[in-house]
Design a protein around this motif. Structure first.
Motif, mmCIF file in Angstrom:
data_model
loop_
_atom_site.group_PDB
_atom_site.id
_atom_site.type_symbol
_atom_site.label_atom_id
_atom_site.label_comp_id
_atom_site.label_asym_id
_atom_site.label_seq_id
_atom_site.Cartn_x
_atom_site.Cartn_y
_atom_site.Cartn_z
ATOM 1 N N TYR A 155 9.864 6.813 -5.748
ATOM 2 C CA TYR A 155 9.717 7.664 -6.925
ATOM 3 C C TYR A 155 8.380 8.399 -6.898
ATOM 4 C CZ TYR A 155 13.847 5.168 -8.376
ATOM 5 O OH TYR A 155 15.120 4.625 -8.411
ATOM 6 N N HIS B 256 6.829 3.839 -1.934
ATOM 7 C CA HIS B 256 7.321 3.984 -3.307
ATOM 8 C C HIS B 256 8.081 5.311 -3.403
ATOM 9 C CE1 HIS B 256 7.452 4.136 -7.653
ATOM 10 N NE2 HIS B 256 6.872 2.952 -7.734
ATOM 11 N N MET C 2 1.112 -0.416 -5.406
ATOM 12 C CA MET C 2 1.794 0.870 -5.467
ATOM 13 C C MET C 2 2.480 1.119 -6.809
ATOM 14 S SD MET C 2 5.054 0.540 -2.940
ATOM 15 C CE MET C 2 6.247 -0.770 -3.097
ATOM 16 N N HIS C 3 2.923 0.088 -7.478
ATOM 17 C CA HIS C 3 3.560 0.268 -8.782
ATOM 18 C C HIS C 3 2.529 0.711 -9.818
ATOM 19 C CE1 HIS C 3 7.223 -1.327 -7.141
ATOM 20 N NE2 HIS C 3 6.556 -2.383 -6.706
ATOM 21 N N ALA D 59 0.728 5.690 -3.456
ATOM 22 C CA ALA D 59 1.945 4.892 -3.629
ATOM 23 C C ALA D 59 3.024 5.297 -2.628
ATOM 24 C CB ALA D 59 2.460 5.033 -5.060
ATOM 25 N N SER E 32 10.693 9.029 3.138
ATOM 26 C CA SER E 32 9.568 8.098 3.281
ATOM 27 C C SER E 32 9.504 7.548 4.705
ATOM 28 C CB SER E 32 9.711 6.954 2.276
ATOM 29 O OG SER E 32 8.669 6.028 2.423
ATOM 30 N N TYR F 97 1.601 4.344 -9.095
ATOM 31 C CA TYR F 97 2.621 5.237 -9.646
ATOM 32 C C TYR F 97 2.482 5.338 -11.169
ATOM 33 C CZ TYR F 97 7.176 7.100 -10.924
ATOM 34 O OH TYR F 97 8.187 7.856 -11.463
ATOM 35 N N GLN G 185 2.986 3.886 0.831
ATOM 36 C CA GLN G 185 3.392 2.476 0.889
ATOM 37 C C GLN G 185 4.899 2.300 0.715
ATOM 38 O OE1 GLN G 185 0.756 -0.426 -1.145
ATOM 39 N NE2 GLN G 185 -0.167 1.420 -2.029
#
Length: 156
Positions: free
Chosen positions: A100, A98, A53-54, A93, A150, A57, A96
């Motif tokens: 942001y 995330h 996910m990082h 992302a 989220s 993003y 999952q």
């Protein structure tokens, strides 16, 4: 430190350097380090495709910001396709957890999932005003707001 962590730190350093260069004149186009961001995009993509996910993003941010564009004209001409692709990565992302990515999906995403997220954001703001701060009379939606959004949208 593993290679993925080092890669992500390199991405963060590149975006921070770009942000610092761009902060002086926010109303004008600022040339990104196209070579660096193009290489980062190529290196991050396999990890994003594998579900990190990082990295998802980061790919979305590179696309959305036009950080691989040589000129402002390229940035503007390619924006519709890039925002479509960035939205796909924000969704990946955000689902999952995330926060942001979810923030960007709400503020800049396009399509049905972005609309669903915006509608849920509006409901959350009405129901939980305590999660919305203020600065100079403007609402501020921080990580706690998007964490709750989220949870509501994706159970994360």
């Amino acid at each position: 430190m593993d290679n993925l962590q080092a890669l992500y730190e390199r991405y963060q350093a590149a975006t921070q350097a770009y942000a610092e260069r761009s902060s002086a004149g926010q109303q004008e186009w600022h040339q990104p380090d196209v070579v660096e961001f193009s290489e980062l995009q190529n290196l991050l993509l396999p990890h994003a495709e594998s579900g990190d996910m990082h990295c998802q993003y980061a790919i979305a941010t590179i696309l959305w910001g036009g950080l691989c564009c040589e000129s402002e004209d390229d940035w503007m001409a390619g924006y519709p396709e890039r925002i479509k692709e960035a939205t796909r990565w924000w969704i990946a992302a955000a689902t999952q957890g995330h926060v942001y990515a979810l923030d960007n999906l709400v503020t800049s995403g396009i399509g049905p999932e972005a609309e669903r997220a915006r509608e849920a954001s509006d409901v959350l703001e009405q129901e939980r005003g305590d999660l919305v701060g203020a600065s100079h009379g403007m609402p501020v939606y921080g990580p706690d707001f998007f964490a709750e959004l989220s949870r509501r949208l994706y159970g994360k």
